[in-house]
Design an enzyme around this catalytic site. Structure first.
Site, PDB file in Angstrom:
ATOM      1  N   LYS A  44       0.792  -1.217   0.000  1.00 18.69           N
ATOM      2  CA  LYS A  44       0.000   0.000   0.000  1.00 18.69           C
ATOM      3  C   LYS A  44       0.836   1.285   0.000  1.00 18.69           C
ATOM      4  CE  LYS A  44      -3.704  -0.769  -0.549  1.00 18.69           C
ATOM      5  NZ  LYS A  44      -4.969  -1.230  -0.011  1.00 18.69           N
ATOM      6  N   SER A 286      -2.684 -12.227   4.468  1.00 21.47           N
ATOM      7  CA  SER A 286      -3.109 -12.219   3.061  1.00 21.47           C
ATOM      8  C   SER A 286      -2.006 -12.793   2.172  1.00 21.47           C
ATOM      9  CB  SER A 286      -3.516 -10.814   2.607  1.00 21.47           C
ATOM     10  OG  SER A 286      -2.401  -9.974   2.499  1.00 21.47           O
TER      11      SER A 286
HETATM   12  N1  PMP Z   1      -3.233  -7.595   1.655  1.00 23.44           N
HETATM   13  C1  PMP Z   1      -3.120  -6.641   2.558  1.00 23.44           C
HETATM   14  C2  PMP Z   1      -2.521  -6.972   3.900  1.00 23.44           C
HETATM   15  C3  PMP Z   1      -3.553  -5.343   2.279  1.00 23.44           C
HETATM   16  O1  PMP Z   1      -3.451  -4.381   3.208  1.00 23.44           O
HETATM   17  C4  PMP Z   1      -4.110  -5.084   1.001  1.00 23.44           C
HETATM   18  C5  PMP Z   1      -4.635  -3.726   0.694  1.00 23.44           C
HETATM   19  N2  PMP Z   1      -5.875  -3.460   1.287  1.00 23.44           N
HETATM   20  C6  PMP Z   1      -4.200  -6.104   0.080  1.00 23.44           C
HETATM   21  C7  PMP Z   1      -3.743  -7.360   0.443  1.00 23.44           C
HETATM   22  C8  PMP Z   1      -4.825  -5.922  -1.287  1.00 23.44           C
HETATM   23  O2  PMP Z   1      -4.221  -4.991  -2.128  1.00 23.44           O
HETATM   24  P1  PMP Z   1      -5.086  -4.097  -3.123  1.00 23.44           P
HETATM   25  O3  PMP Z   1      -5.791  -3.035  -2.314  1.00 23.44           O
HETATM   26  O4  PMP Z   1      -4.141  -3.506  -4.093  1.00 23.44           O
HETATM   27  O5  PMP Z   1      -6.126  -4.969  -3.785  1.00 23.44           O
END
Ligand code: PMP
Length: 496
Positions: A44, A286
């Protein structure tokens, strides 16, 4: 290329792609793109820089204007870094159920964090951000709809991938989505430049928003109008919010997604742990989840395939979450065994006799030091005096009690620079010991009366004796505070 930068913002992006050597199945080349290498440890940082610089260019963000955003954490942390460096005040709205360290990090970087009720989910924190932005004229980042989010990934993440796989196979690119910025920004570039690369999107198995095929209800500006019916609470912070973001839906409309993969929460946690323990790659939930999805892809991928998996952030952000629930803070039986395998430095065996600092020759008691102690103790202007060491944890415990109850006091910090010359601190300590017979620090006096050290002060507080002594000495303090002073001791002293 030189690795020397004009400011921290120039270090955003350019994250490494790393081969997986043990966890992948044979016959498939599995790689991860480690976004934890960004300055604040997540993907991010890219979005934060992209959105702020786009708003600066378009004039929607004026110098000194407050920036606001609704975020589960990583966006806020990235924005906090960018706003700190560029000098914009930042307010973040965040549901209370996201991990505490995220809030603290943002506040450490100078941002303000407004919490919203967990029951109101992602839509609640977004609605609060909109309300605040409208009421105060702040710049709202709108990460879920802002095209600058996807653009920054097309300009950076996607180009890095093209560069790193130039002239090599790349059969699958695997990601999850939070805002969908990574997904949209990278997918459209790969579709144009590497049309053979299949775009794979992972979702929590209990919240298959994209896989459901059910469209998201939206307001006129593209923002979601309420939760998606397939949403259920899941473990993967930063993934699949309770609605399909506009940026993610665009990718569906453009028909860029080759396959969606359902990922189980327990598999996500296991993969995060295995990446750490088998590959030395430290990623969050994630990241573990995307990796679990990538392993599913590997299982059915033809021999010789090459797979790239996004790892969005560092595991360090999850110390207080489910990810670390099984990681003990105390010694395990196996660690206890190791401790017992040699005789010394153990909790369950007496320490060997060692020369104690207290049996060492004390500094001589000088008339000057004695007069200093007597003057400090008998000073009616400052009836509460503590002889302390600057960073001693027990001294700090007493300081916390005095701060919480607004007790004014003088602290004579014997090891501070003020008392270094000619070992004045040591001489004062010797004079103090000569007066009280007590060798330990801190030592606390009220109205000329010696109370004792940390625990004696705490006991006197609990018994009310400290309060009456303060009253007799005319010291004003907050008598309404009731607390167990022992809760102020260093946490490593607390019984299990
Ligand atoms: N994993 C984590 C830990 C995140 O903070 C984010 C962003 N919200 C994402 C995945 C996904 O990324 P994006 O917003 O670019 O879809």
């Amino acid at each position: 290329m030189k690795h020397k930068f004009d400011d921290i913002l120039a270090t955003v992006g350019h994250t490494p792609v790393v081969r997986i050597n043990k966890l992948g199945p044979p016959g498939v080349d599995l790689y991860v793109k480690v976004e934890a290498f960004n300055p604040m440890g997540s993907v991010k940082d890219r979005l934060a820089l992209g959105i702020i610089e786009d708003a600066e260019r378009s004039g929607r963000l004026a110098p000194g204007q407050t920036v606001i955003e609704a975020t589960s954490g990583n966006t806020g942390i990235g924005l906090a870094m960018v706003c700190a460096q560029k000098g914009y005040p930042l307010v973040v709205t965040m549901a209370e159920n996201f991990s505490v360290e995220r809030r603290k990090m943002m506040r450490f970087l100078g941002a303000q964090v407004v919490l919203t009720p967990a029951s109101q989910k992602g839509t609640g924190m977004l609605a609060k951000a909109i309300e605040l932005a409208e009421a105060h004229g702040w710049f709202l980042c709108r990460q879920f709809e802002n095209e600058a989010n996807a653009d920054t990934h097309s300009r950076t993440t996607a180009q890095e991938i093209l560069h790193d796989f130039k002239g090599e196979r790349l059969d699958y690119w695997v990601t999850g989505f939070g805002t969908g910025g990574t997904l949209k920004g990278v997918a459209r570039v790969l579709a144009a430049e590497r049309p053979d690369t299949k775009i794979v999107v992972c979702e929590p198995d209990n919240a298959p928003l994209l896989a459901s095929g059910i469209p998201q209800m939206r307001a006129g500006d593209g923002a979601p109008a309420g939760s998606h019916p397939s949403f259920r609470p899941h473990l993967m912070q930063g993934w699949s919010p309770d609605f399909i973001p506009k940026l993610a839906e665009d990718v569906v409309s453009l028909k860029l997604i080759h396959q969606t993969v359902a990922v189980n929460g327990a598999d996500a946690l296991r993969c995060s742990r295995e990446l750490a323990q088998k590959e030395g790659i430290f990623t969050g939930i994630s990241g573990g989840a995307t990796f679990a999805g990538a392993l599913q892809i590997c299982e059915s991928a033809p021999e010789g395939s090459s797979v790239l998996c996004m790892l969005p952030d560092t595991g360090e952000r999850y110390l207080t979450t489910t990810l670390f629930e099984q990681i003990p803070a105390e010694m395990t039986p196996e660690e206890m065994e190791i401790a017992r395998s040699t005789p010394n430095y153990r909790f369950d065996a007496a320490p060997p006799p060692a020369p104690s600092p207290f049996t060492a020759e004390p500094a001589p008691v000088t008339a000057e030091a004695q007069a200093f102690v007597d003057d400090a103790v008998d000073d009616r202007e400052q009836p509460v005096v503590m002889f302390a060491l600057e960073w001693c944890e027990f001294c700090w415990s007493v300081r916390k009690l005095f701060a919480k109850t607004a007790i004014p006091y003088r602290s004579v910090d014997l090891d501070s620079v003020e008392f270094q010359a000619g070992d004045r601190g040591g001489k004062i300590r010797a004079a103090l010991t000569a007066r009280t017979g007590c060798k330990t620090i801190p030592q606390i006096f009220v109205g000329g009366e010696f109370i004792g050290g940390c625990t004696e002060v705490f006991d006197a507080f609990k018994a009310g004796r400290l309060q009456s002594l303060l009253g007799q000495s005319g010291v004003a303090f907050d008598a309404t505070i009731s607390l167990d002073p022992y809760s102020l001791l260093p946490t490593w002293l607390h019984p299990q």
